[in-house]
Design a protein around this motif. Structure first.
Motif, mmCIF file in Angstrom:
data_model
loop_
_atom_site.group_PDB
_atom_site.id
_atom_site.type_symbol
_atom_site.label_atom_id
_atom_site.label_comp_id
_atom_site.label_asym_id
_atom_site.label_seq_id
_atom_site.Cartn_x
_atom_site.Cartn_y
_atom_site.Cartn_z
ATOM 1 N N ASN A 1 -22.910 -4.234 37.901
ATOM 2 C CA ASN A 1 -22.209 -3.507 37.314
ATOM 3 C C ASN A 1 -22.563 -2.287 37.110
ATOM 4 N N CYS A 2 -23.210 -1.301 38.009
ATOM 5 C CA CYS A 2 -24.071 -0.089 38.022
ATOM 6 C C CYS A 2 -22.805 0.939 37.784
ATOM 7 N N GLY A 3 -21.942 0.805 38.317
ATOM 8 C CA GLY A 3 -20.784 1.790 38.455
ATOM 9 C C GLY A 3 -20.966 3.094 39.487
ATOM 10 N N GLU A 4 -21.914 2.890 40.386
ATOM 11 C CA GLU A 4 -22.015 4.023 41.125
ATOM 12 C C GLU A 4 -21.048 4.159 42.292
ATOM 13 N N CYS A 5 -20.317 3.098 42.451
ATOM 14 C CA CYS A 5 -19.270 2.975 43.494
ATOM 15 C C CYS A 5 -17.775 3.835 42.854
ATOM 16 N N GLY A 6 -18.085 3.892 41.372
ATOM 17 C CA GLY A 6 -16.961 4.810 40.831
ATOM 18 C C GLY A 6 -15.934 3.609 40.174
ATOM 19 N N THR B 1 -17.007 -2.128 37.544
ATOM 20 C CA THR B 1 -17.765 -3.507 37.731
ATOM 21 C C THR B 1 -17.582 -3.907 39.260
ATOM 22 N N CYS B 2 -18.538 -4.836 39.539
ATOM 23 C CA CYS B 2 -18.754 -5.294 41.062
ATOM 24 C C CYS B 2 -17.382 -5.954 41.323
ATOM 25 N N MET B 3 -16.881 -6.551 40.171
ATOM 26 C CA MET B 3 -15.744 -7.559 40.260
ATOM 27 C C MET B 3 -14.436 -6.558 40.752
ATOM 28 N N SER B 4 -14.372 -5.278 39.939
ATOM 29 C CA SER B 4 -13.015 -4.394 40.429
ATOM 30 C C SER B 4 -13.506 -3.820 41.795
ATOM 31 N N PHE B 5 -14.676 -3.476 41.859
ATOM 32 C CA PHE B 5 -14.970 -2.872 43.451
ATOM 33 C C PHE B 5 -14.498 -4.048 44.389
ATOM 34 N N ALA B 6 -14.912 -5.402 44.289
ATOM 35 C CA ALA B 6 -14.300 -6.670 45.108
ATOM 36 C C ALA B 6 -13.111 -6.523 45.299
ATOM 37 N N ASP C 1 -19.572 1.293 50.743
ATOM 38 C CA ASP C 1 -19.055 2.305 49.652
ATOM 39 C C ASP C 1 -19.914 1.764 48.375
ATOM 40 N N CYS C 2 -20.715 0.663 48.320
ATOM 41 C CA CYS C 2 -21.571 0.362 47.341
ATOM 42 C C CYS C 2 -22.910 0.773 47.850
ATOM 43 N N PRO C 3 -23.382 2.153 46.971
ATOM 44 C CA PRO C 3 -24.764 2.691 47.440
ATOM 45 C C PRO C 3 -25.945 1.771 47.349
HETATM 46 S S1 SF4 Z 1 -20.052 -2.763 43.566
HETATM 47 FE FE1 SF4 Z 1 -22.153 -1.813 44.159
HETATM 48 S S2 SF4 Z 1 -21.943 0.282 43.381
HETATM 49 FE FE2 SF4 Z 1 -20.297 -0.811 42.380
HETATM 50 S S3 SF4 Z 1 -20.702 -1.361 40.347
HETATM 51 FE FE3 SF4 Z 1 -21.154 -3.258 41.623
HETATM 52 S S4 SF4 Z 1 -23.286 -2.708 42.492
HETATM 53 FE FE4 SF4 Z 1 -22.690 -0.904 41.594
#
Ligand code: SF4
Ligand code: B12
Lengths: 456, 468
Positions: free
Chosen positions: B17-22, B25-30, B42-44
């Motif tokens: 959940n580092c937030g680098e992707c904008g 959380t990783c869950m919302s990125f998923a 897009d997940c650095p």
């Molecule tokens: S998806 Fe990747 S970039 Fe985004 S919060 Fe998770 S680890 Fe960080």
């Protein structure tokens, strides 16, 4: 007949200094209006009148049959009427694709000598449902006076997927007629100019000249905002039209929520035995009364909702369960929006309804109807030119209008529409041609390779 | 896409959940991957780790293949590009369609140069305003009708100068080679490998690294061609099941296109999971006059814009052919998950003064842009209030209750329009007439009911403005 091109036409106008004539308005490409009492030189008026008549004359075309090439024939006439690009390609060369010349490629080891031969196994979906069959019109033996009846529905697969299951009936086309002169786009109006005051003649023209499978009679004069014709008066036209043509009839009201149920009830009475379709029952009207009118007189009812699959389910249920409409007497109109004006919603709504029906939803497995004439509401269909300055010019609206109606109809045919209500004879012809093609009724074929090497 | 739930994707992510992707959380990125808003790359942190660690690399590759679209996505073009394919579903309501059918327009090398230029300019310049933007055409298809490699090369070079993506058309590998020597870096799509010439075309595709069309009416053969190309190392393949223009031939074309796409997506046949080409231009080989052919070309195109064509070749450049197809394409490829809407608020049209009229409309993109363009191009000075109707048009929102007098009152307050104009007259759409009284009661403004269609505002103003 004299040939005439658009360019010559404009030259003629120039010759008569038309742009500067007061009281003469040139609307669009071919429409000329002369305001009464305008102080214009008589010879000029005569020349212009001759011209308009000429245009009317050549745009009139009667009695053409629907055979495989009706659509193309129509178009040919349309183009000659407009004087655009007349070249008839009796000389079209059927250029055969050139055989690729043998080339000596240094076959690197990567290039295999032979194709890897594999078989294509088409995926086969299974649908459990079937769309109800609905017959419109009744012959003598069935208590009516129609010479032909029309049956729609019966699909077990998506539209024209005849490789999945047989499609028992090709969708049909009804042409709209009105009991008073309606507002019509010019490109539509000019085909009906001589019958606008006479619904019976109008119906005949729709069937005989333009190949309508059915006729939709809209009793719009009953609208309290218009003539407010009393129902008993209005339904006389129903009898006239039933006399005039031998195809099934669809009867529409004016859209007035209070009055339509009374008008349609009366219409159902006078059309007893003819198995017409009453258009329409809606949720915000007395659907029960309209439904009962259909049931009591053996007619079909059109269940019309505004682009909402759940409302469609609800209204169908009311009509089936509460009114007791037989399952073979209900058609749905989920609402048609024109190309560019909500067609995406209309398409998807209908496609979802059809798929639900095929998957076994018995509240939704009914044939669908579309008010394809709505396409003429789109600006692209009727406006003489684009209101947007930067647009590439839109070109003659005589050619934009019909194609707008065709594409709207064709798109919805692919969503599952079984009955189209349309107006432009050219659009009717072309849509029929493509549906006949997809049904497998058009036998001829043409080379799919010729275009690769054709010159021009 | 093989995965249906964000959970299945989450397992592959770093879960920090580092937030680098904008995303928080990783869950919302998923979840965004599922919606195809973002890609795994897009997940650095994931990409960085994959560069260092073989195991992570494997995990990333697996995730990419799990989440890549069912139908291969291909990019055509050099500087300017167009994407085709990349579809995931058979019906737009199941998700959305992604890459609109690419429209290529025909020029042929036995035309004289002037005519070639004319046609190319038409393609480049064409535009049609629609919901806030101009619809345009994608590229130019160059056919070799001279059968002369030198001439083809020359014309292809000329056309490349227009900067549009290209499809090169010749079954003659010599001609194709000559053209590719000139423009391979523009990454044109080459047309076409057939049962007869496939070895030469395979060679060309590998050598020049360009996407290639394989062509056959026989779907066994078509699949065999695709499979052979793929196994020989060609990754960018387009299928042409041959467009026959009329009758049973056209019916057959319809069947082939549907079978291919359905078998790719539901039958999970990877060997045919490629973009599909349809050639409405075939209509021009039938016997008829020009308008009939143009109409029929439009009909064929419409059929296959709705049903699965990813790239098309057209001949007619007449506006009555282009307008319906380009509009249909937009409609079919609109994302049904989100109504197309604009920001509500106040817009100034043509530098209005305190005396100029105030108009009210809704924030449905189609409605807003129609009204805005009518005002702007009609040289009407005025203030345009845009009501938040949740992206619905006038009549729909009046009927559905998103267009209310209370909301109009708030809009007047929020935009401070009362400080900008001296009068208190609000012009509402004719289709909202029934709200006239309610808006007057709520706002204290005098409400004028305008015409039904905003195209008529100009004429209406001549009669009704300034109010007597
Ligand atoms: S998806 Fe990747 S970039 Fe985004 S919060 Fe998770 S680890 Fe960080
Ligand atoms: C597409 C559509 C939908 C879409 C809406 C998509 C969207 N984002 O708006 C969907 C499917 C969601 C929908 C739903 C409903 N719809 Co609907 N829908 C239509 C349809 C087919 C087209 C409307 C449209 O987009 N027109 C194009 C836009 C650009 O027009 P417009 O916004 O009116 O703008 C024009 C004018 O108003 C004017 N104008 C605009 N602003 C201004 C400003 C000024 C100052 C002036 C002077 C003029 C002006 O100029 C514009 C350009 O011409 C119409 C039928 C039809 N063919 O018209 C029915 C229609 C509008 N819907 C209707 C109904 C009843 C509904 C529902 C209530 C039904 C339901 N199933 O529950 C719902 C309501 C949903 C909700 N609000 O919660 C009815 C409304 C009846 C009425 N008069 O009350 C209609 C007329 C259908 C019918 N014949 O019964 N609908």
């Amino acid at each position: 007949m004299e040939k005439f091109t658009l360019e010559e036409f404009f030259q003629l106008l120039k010759k008569y200094n038309v742009e500067e004539l007061e009281g003469v308005r040139i609307e669009g490409d071919l429409e000329i209006e002369i305001e009464p009492g305008a102080g214009v030189d008589v010879s000029t008026i005569n020349a212009l009148l001759a011209l308009t008549q000429y245009i009317n004359l050549i745009q009139e075309f009667g009695n053409f049959l629907y055979h495989a090439n009706a659509a193309l024939m129509y178009l040919q006439r349309l183009s000659s009427a407009l004087g655009i690009q007349l070249q008839l390609p009796s000389t079209t060369q059927q250029i055969q694709p050139q055989q690729p010349q043998p080339v000596t490629v240094e076959a690197k080891p990567k290039i295999p000598e032979k194709l890897i031969e594999v078989k294509f196994e088409p995926y086969k979906p299974e649908y459990t449902g079937v769309i109800e069959e609905v017959t419109l019109g009744a012959k003598k033996s069935e208590g009516g006076t129609r010479e032909v009846t029309v049956t729609i529905g019966g699909e077990r697969s998506l539209p024209f997927y005849t490789f999945d299951a047989e499609m028992p009936h090709m969708p049909v086309i009804a042409i709209d007629i009105f009991d008073r002169k309606p507002m019509l786009a010019k490109a539509v109006r000019e085909h009906y100019e001589d019958v606008l005051e006479d619904p019976a003649e109008w119906a005949k023209k729709a069937v005989k000249d333009f190949g309508a499978d059915l006729v939709t009679l809209h009793l719009i004069s009953t609208d309290p905002m218009l003539e407010d014709t009393p129902p008993s008066e209005a339904v006389k036209v129903v009898e006239e039209v039933l006399q005039a043509v031998r195809v099934p009839l669809i009867i529409g009201g004016s859209g007035n929520k209070e009055k339509d149920p009374i008008v349609l009830e009366k219409a159902a009475e006078v059309a007893e035995g003819e198995r017409v379709m009453l258009a329409s029952a809606t949720l915000d009207m007395d659907w029960e009364r309209i439904g009962n009118a259909a049931k009591d007189h053996g007619h079909v009812v059109l269940s019309w909702t505004q682009m909402d699959i759940n409302n469609q389910k609800t209204l169908n249920r009311y009509l089936l369960k509460r009114v007791g409409i037989p399952r073979d007497s209900l058609v749905m109109d989920p609402t048609t929006a024109a190309l560019g004006y909500g067609l995406d919603y209309a398409y998807t709504n209908m496609e979802r309804i059809r798929i639900s029906g095929l998957r076994g939803d018995t509240d939704l497995n009914f044939p669908m109807s579309s008010g394809t004439t709505n396409a003429w509401g789109a600006r692209e269909a009727w406006m003489k030119e684009s209101p947007i300055e930067e647009d590439t010019p839109w070109g003659p609206r005589e050619l934009r209008g019909p194609i707008w109606e065709i594409v709207t109809g064709l798109t919805l045919a692919l969503a599952g529409v079984d009955l189209f209500m349309m107006m432009h004879p050219g659009a009717v012809a072309v849509l029929k041609e493509i549906m006949n093609t997809l049904m497998g009724n058009v036998k001829e074929t043409a080379d799919g390779d010729a275009w690769i090497t054709m010159e021009g | 896409m093989k995965v249906k739930s964000p959970l299945e994707i989450y397992r592959y992510l770093p879960q920090t959940n580092c937030g680098e992707c904008g995303y928080d959380t990783c869950m919302s990125f998923a979840a965004q991957i599922i919606e195809r808003v973002v890609k795994p790359t897009d997940c650095p942190p994931l990409v960085r780790d994959a560069e260092k660690d073989e195991k992570v690399k494997k995990r990333l590759d697996e995730l990419i293949s799990l989440t890549s679209p069912e139908i291969l996505e291909i990019v055509i073009g050099g500087e300017n590009t167009v994407k085709i394919g990349g579809e995931d579903v058979l019906h737009r309501h199941e998700l959305t369609f992604f890459n609109p059918t690419a429209f290529f327009y025909d020029v042929w090398d036995s035309l004289d140069d002037k005519e070639i230029d004319e046609r190319c300019s038409k393609v480049v310049e064409y535009k049609k305003f629609y919901v806030g933007d101009f619809l345009t055409l994608d590229g130019i298809a160059v056919r070799c009708t001279s059968n002369n490699p030198e001439r083809f090369k020359q014309v292809v070079k000329k056309v490349a100068g227009y900067g549009k993506p290209m499809v090169l058309i010749s079954l003659n590998a010599n001609c194709m080679r000559a053209a590719l020597e000139e423009v391979a870096k523009e990454r044109p799509l080459i047309y076409a490998a057939t049962e007869d010439n496939w070895r030469e075309f395979l060679q060309l595709a590998l050598e020049f690294k360009v996407p290639v069309v394989v062509r056959s009416k026989n779907l066994d053969k078509l699949k065999s061609l695709a499979k052979t190309f793929k196994e020989s190392g060609v990754n960018e393949i387009v299928l042409d099941p041959v467009t026959e223009p009329i009758g049973e031939g056209l019916k057959g074309t319809f069947e082939r296109v549907i079978q291919l796409r359905r078998t790719a997506i539901l039958g999970e046949d990877k060997d045919v999971a490629y973009p599909i080409m349809v050639t409405p231009i075939s209509a021009w080989s039938i016997e008829a006059d020009e308008i009939s052919k143009a109409y029929w070309e439009t009909v064929i195109a419409s059929l296959f814009i709705v049903k699965y064509a990813d790239v098309m070749i057209f001949k007619s450049l007449e506006p009555y052919s282009i307008m319906p197809t380009i509009t249909l394409r937009y409609n079919i490829y609109t994302d049904p998950r989100t109504p197309v809407q604009v920001e509500p608020g106040l817009r100034e049209i043509n530098n209005p003064t305190a005396e100029d009229p105030v108009f009210l409309t809704t924030n449905f993109a189609l409605t807003y842009y129609t009204v805005e363009s009518d005002l702007t191009s009609g040289n009407i000075k005025g203030w345009l209030l845009v009501l938040d109707t949740e992206g619905l048009g006038v009549e729909v929102s009046v009927a559905g209750g998103q267009f209310t007098a209370g909301k109009v009152k708030d809009l007047i307050k929020d935009t401070k329009i009362e400080e900008r104009v001296k009068h208190r007259y609000l012009v509402i759409p004719g289709l909202a007439a029934r709200l006239q009284g309610a808006i007057e009661d709520e706002t204290g403004w005098k409400v004028l009911v305008g015409p039904m269609d905003s195209g008529r505002i100009k004429g209406w103003l001549e009669q009704n403005w300034p109010p007597k």
